[in-house]
Design a protein around this motif. Structure first.
Motif, PDB file in Angstrom:
ATOM      1  N   ASP A  88       0.808  -1.215   0.000  1.00  0.00           N
ATOM      2  CA  ASP A  88       0.000   0.000   0.000  1.00  0.00           C
ATOM      3  C   ASP A  88       0.848   1.275   0.000  1.00  0.00           C
ATOM      4  O   ASP A  88       0.324   2.366  -0.172  1.00  0.00           O
ATOM      5  N   ASP A  89       2.165   1.145   0.176  1.00  0.00           N
ATOM      6  CA  ASP A  89       3.069   2.290   0.086  1.00  0.00           C
ATOM      7  C   ASP A  89       3.836   2.339  -1.233  1.00  0.00           C
ATOM      8  O   ASP A  89       4.547   3.299  -1.493  1.00  0.00           O
ATOM      9  N   LEU A 112       0.357   0.330  -6.550  1.00  0.00           N
ATOM     10  CA  LEU A 112      -0.905   1.054  -6.523  1.00  0.00           C
ATOM     11  C   LEU A 112      -1.354   1.460  -7.919  1.00  0.00           C
ATOM     12  O   LEU A 112      -2.553   1.550  -8.193  1.00  0.00           O
TER      13      LEU A 112
END
Length: 139
Positions: A72-73, A78
């Protein structure tokens, strides 16, 4: 004074042997400057100074592992995800299909556009009034 020279001589010999072994067991990718064979020759031919040169100049430091990034970082991860509108559209289509399937009855004689089931044919078993399923058969 003689004892100090003996201790320093033993320490220099231990350092020299350690330098030779360390230079020999390192993978070639960890040698900076010249080749592995050249570094071994330098350490062997110049006993203490060669070992010092090996540890200061020739031996590459191991690379620290890169920072671990959670999914998610990670901007690359993403970017591979679908946009929310794609997901919303897919959910809408699945809900429509589910509603269509729910509107169909369990009775195969019922068509989706009919609310009432059709009347049974006389050909079908169980269409007569005999509860045992016999049609005019003897007892």
């Amino acid at each position: 004074m003689a004892r100090l020279l003996i201790v320093l001589g033993i320490a220099a010999a231990v350092f020299w042997v350690f330098s030779i072994v360390d230079c020999a067991v390192q993978p070639p990718a960890r040698h900076r400057g010249v080749s592995k064979g050249a570094w071994i020759a330098i350490v062997v031919l110049i006993p203490v100074l060669g070992g010092i040169l090996w540890f200061v100049l020739g031996r590459a430091r191991p690379q620290a592992p890169g920072r671990v990034i959670a999914p998610d970082d990670d901007p690359n991860f993403l970017g591979t995800l679908r946009a929310p509108s794609d997901q919303d559209e897919r959910i809408r289509l699945l809900e429509e299909e589910l509603a269509r399937l729910d509107s169909e009855g369990d009775d195969p004689r019922t068509r989706p556009d009919q609310a009432e089931p059709t009347a049974p044919d006389d050909d079908e078993p169980g269409a007569d009034d005999d509860p045992r399923g016999r049609r005019g058969g003897a007892l």
